[in-house]
Design a protein around this motif. Structure first.
Motif, PDB file in Angstrom:
ATOM      1  N   ILE A 133       0.863  -1.187   0.000  1.00 38.07           N
ATOM      2  CA  ILE A 133       0.000   0.000   0.000  1.00 38.07           C
ATOM      3  C   ILE A 133       0.893   1.228   0.000  1.00 38.07           C
ATOM      4  O   ILE A 133       1.701   1.414   0.909  1.00 38.07           O
ATOM      5  N   SER A 134       0.750   2.081  -1.013  1.00 34.16           N
ATOM      6  CA  SER A 134       1.662   3.212  -1.179  1.00 34.16           C
ATOM      7  C   SER A 134       1.305   4.427  -0.323  1.00 34.16           C
ATOM      8  O   SER A 134       2.142   5.302  -0.113  1.00 34.16           O
ATOM      9  N   SER A 135       0.076   4.495   0.165  1.00 35.78           N
ATOM     10  CA  SER A 135      -0.327   5.644   0.978  1.00 35.78           C
ATOM     11  C   SER A 135      -0.747   5.171   2.366  1.00 35.78           C
ATOM     12  O   SER A 135      -0.884   3.983   2.615  1.00 35.78           O
ATOM     13  N   GLU A 136      -0.949   6.134   3.259  1.00 37.05           N
ATOM     14  CA  GLU A 136      -1.411   5.768   4.588  1.00 37.05           C
ATOM     15  C   GLU A 136      -2.861   5.303   4.521  1.00 37.05           C
ATOM     16  O   GLU A 136      -3.625   5.720   3.654  1.00 37.05           O
ATOM     17  N   TYR A 146     -17.080   2.382  22.807  1.00 35.66           N
ATOM     18  CA  TYR A 146     -16.306   1.346  23.488  1.00 35.66           C
ATOM     19  C   TYR A 146     -15.997   1.738  24.925  1.00 35.66           C
ATOM     20  O   TYR A 146     -15.909   2.912  25.259  1.00 35.66           O
ATOM     21  N   SER A 147     -15.800   0.717  25.759  1.00 35.26           N
ATOM     22  CA  SER A 147     -15.527   0.934  27.176  1.00 35.26           C
ATOM     23  C   SER A 147     -14.533  -0.110  27.661  1.00 35.26           C
ATOM     24  O   SER A 147     -14.892  -1.264  27.882  1.00 35.26           O
ATOM     25  N   ASN A 148     -13.274   0.282  27.794  1.00 35.54           N
ATOM     26  CA  ASN A 148     -12.210  -0.635  28.221  1.00 35.54           C
ATOM     27  C   ASN A 148     -12.147  -1.852  27.308  1.00 35.54           C
ATOM     28  O   ASN A 148     -12.191  -2.993  27.764  1.00 35.54           O
ATOM     29  N   GLU A 149     -12.030  -1.596  26.010  1.00 37.32           N
ATOM     30  CA  GLU A 149     -12.040  -2.669  25.016  1.00 37.32           C
ATOM     31  C   GLU A 149     -10.917  -2.489  23.997  1.00 37.32           C
ATOM     32  O   GLU A 149     -10.517  -1.367  23.693  1.00 37.32           O
ATOM     33  N   TRP A 150     -10.452  -3.628  23.469  1.00 37.10           N
ATOM     34  CA  TRP A 150      -9.553  -3.609  22.319  1.00 37.10           C
ATOM     35  C   TRP A 150     -10.407  -3.495  21.056  1.00 37.10           C
ATOM     36  O   TRP A 150     -11.353  -4.249  20.875  1.00 37.10           O
ATOM     37  N   VAL A 151     -10.056  -2.558  20.195  1.00 38.28           N
ATOM     38  CA  VAL A 151     -10.803  -2.302  18.972  1.00 38.28           C
ATOM     39  C   VAL A 151      -9.851  -2.460  17.787  1.00 38.28           C
ATOM     40  O   VAL A 151      -8.763  -1.874  17.773  1.00 38.28           O
ATOM     41  N   THR A 152     -10.249  -3.239  16.798  1.00 39.99           N
ATOM     42  CA  THR A 152      -9.359  -3.495  15.670  1.00 39.99           C
ATOM     43  C   THR A 152      -9.291  -2.311  14.708  1.00 39.99           C
ATOM     44  O   THR A 152     -10.305  -1.669  14.429  1.00 39.99           O
ATOM     45  N   LEU A 153      -8.085  -2.057  14.236  1.00 38.26           N
ATOM     46  CA  LEU A 153      -7.868  -1.081  13.169  1.00 38.26           C
ATOM     47  C   LEU A 153      -7.714  -1.784  11.825  1.00 38.26           C
ATOM     48  O   LEU A 153      -7.567  -1.132  10.798  1.00 38.26           O
ATOM     49  N   GLY A 154      -7.718  -3.129  11.854  1.00 38.02           N
ATOM     50  CA  GLY A 154      -7.617  -3.902  10.627  1.00 38.02           C
ATOM     51  C   GLY A 154      -6.448  -4.863  10.641  1.00 38.02           C
ATOM     52  O   GLY A 154      -5.642  -4.890  11.567  1.00 38.02           O
ATOM     53  N   ASP A 155      -6.371  -5.664   9.569  1.00 38.90           N
ATOM     54  CA  ASP A 155      -5.289  -6.629   9.369  1.00 38.90           C
ATOM     55  C   ASP A 155      -4.383  -6.100   8.262  1.00 38.90           C
ATOM     56  O   ASP A 155      -4.868  -5.694   7.195  1.00 38.90           O
ATOM     57  N   TYR A 156      -3.071  -6.145   8.523  1.00 39.25           N
ATOM     58  CA  TYR A 156      -2.112  -5.560   7.589  1.00 39.25           C
ATOM     59  C   TYR A 156      -0.886  -6.456   7.446  1.00 39.25           C
ATOM     60  O   TYR A 156      -0.452  -7.087   8.400  1.00 39.25           O
ATOM     61  N   GLU A 157      -0.286  -6.444   6.246  1.00 40.24           N
ATOM     62  CA  GLU A 157       0.990  -7.119   6.007  1.00 40.24           C
ATOM     63  C   GLU A 157       2.105  -6.143   6.383  1.00 40.24           C
ATOM     64  O   GLU A 157       2.211  -5.067   5.787  1.00 40.24           O
ATOM     65  N   LEU A 158       2.917  -6.517   7.356  1.00 36.41           N
ATOM     66  CA  LEU A 158       4.014  -5.663   7.798  1.00 36.41           C
ATOM     67  C   LEU A 158       5.334  -6.365   7.519  1.00 36.41           C
ATOM     68  O   LEU A 158       5.526  -7.523   7.902  1.00 36.41           O
ATOM     69  N   ASP A 159       6.226  -5.661   6.860  1.00 33.56           N
ATOM     70  CA  ASP A 159       7.512  -6.207   6.428  1.00 33.56           C
ATOM     71  C   ASP A 159       8.614  -5.640   7.313  1.00 33.56           C
ATOM     72  O   ASP A 159       8.790  -4.414   7.392  1.00 33.56           O
ATOM     73  N   ALA A 165       7.485   0.215   9.558  1.00 39.63           N
ATOM     74  CA  ALA A 165       6.325  -0.613   9.177  1.00 39.63           C
ATOM     75  C   ALA A 165       5.293  -0.644  10.298  1.00 39.63           C
ATOM     76  O   ALA A 165       5.621  -0.889  11.448  1.00 39.63           O
ATOM     77  N   GLY A 166       4.042  -0.353   9.954  1.00 42.44           N
ATOM     78  CA  GLY A 166       2.954  -0.403  10.930  1.00 42.44           C
ATOM     79  C   GLY A 166       2.861   0.784  11.853  1.00 42.44           C
ATOM     80  O   GLY A 166       2.127   0.747  12.850  1.00 42.44           O
ATOM     81  N   THR A 167       3.557   1.867  11.540  1.00 44.14           N
ATOM     82  CA  THR A 167       3.488   3.064  12.377  1.00 44.14           C
ATOM     83  C   THR A 167       2.074   3.644  12.341  1.00 44.14           C
ATOM     84  O   THR A 167       1.459   3.739  11.287  1.00 44.14           O
ATOM     85  N   ILE A 168       1.576   4.017  13.513  1.00 43.31           N
ATOM     86  CA  ILE A 168       0.235   4.612  13.654  1.00 43.31           C
ATOM     87  C   ILE A 168       0.394   6.075  14.054  1.00 43.31           C
ATOM     88  O   ILE A 168       1.203   6.401  14.928  1.00 43.31           O
TER      89      ILE A 168
END
Length: 195
Positions: A133-136, A146-159, A165-168
């Motif tokens: 993926i060339s862009s963010e 949400y209340s004290n929960e883990w929330v997904t931002l998605g699944d990504y291929e990180l090299d 890689a994977g910087t948020i």
């Protein structure tokens, strides 16, 4: 069937994803049996996963205005969370999570959303340096749901060979007034890890 545990006075337990209420209930149960218990409870960690959070290596933050800064509190996990009021037109603060990717793999990226100081409906997480993926990638999260929960931002291929890689990235610009946005721990969970 219930049976007494004879001669046992202390127990060590390790739980994944137990909250403070579950920990208290288990402690009370063992106390009623006349036993002490040492509970290792860590919602931050999960098998084949690691985290980056405020006050940890890989986390950085800053501000664009000397008059404005983050506030902080200890969340239910025992970690530090940062927060600030939301901004309608101009960002005043930012945060960046840069993981140390040691294995090229697919990762589920999750953010922990605390119960308090997180009522924005438009937290805009930007996922950077994803393989193929060339862009963010921008992921909008309604923290108020949400209340004290883990929330997904998605699944990504990180090299691991890609720097950052994977910087948020996240800032306080949400287009809202009078809200609060939290900047908390990010978890990277390997999807295809071999044990």
């Amino acid at each position: 069937a219930w049976f007494p545990i004879v001669g046992l006075h202390h127990v060590d337990f390790k739980f994944w994803n137990i909250d403070e209420y579950g920990e208290k209930a288990i402690s009370q149960l063992f106390a009623a049996l006349g036993m002490t218990i040492n509970i290792t409870s860590n919602m931050f960690q999960e098998e084949n996963a690691f985290t980056v959070g405020p006050s940890e290596i890989g986390f950085s933050s800053g501000r664009y205005n000397d008059q404005v800064s983050f506030k902080e509190f200890e969340n239910v996990l025992g970690g530090i969370s940062l927060y600030k009021s939301t901004e309608g037109q101009t960002s005043k603060v930012w945060a960046r999570w840069t993981p140390n990717i040691s294995e090229t793999d697919g990762y589920e990226i999750q953010v922990f959303v605390p119960k308090i100081h997180s009522n924005t409906r438009n937290a805009r997480y930007k996922v950077n340096n994803v393989r193929g993926i060339s862009s963010e990638v921008i992921v909008n999260i309604d923290q108020s749901l949400y209340s004290n929960e883990w929330v997904t931002l998605g699944d990504y291929e990180l090299d691991k060979s890609i720097i950052g890689a994977g910087t948020i990235f996240l800032n306080d610009l949400t287009g809202e007034r009078d809200g609060e946005i939290s900047f908390t721990t990010i978890r990277y969970k390997r999807l295809f890890a071999r044990g």
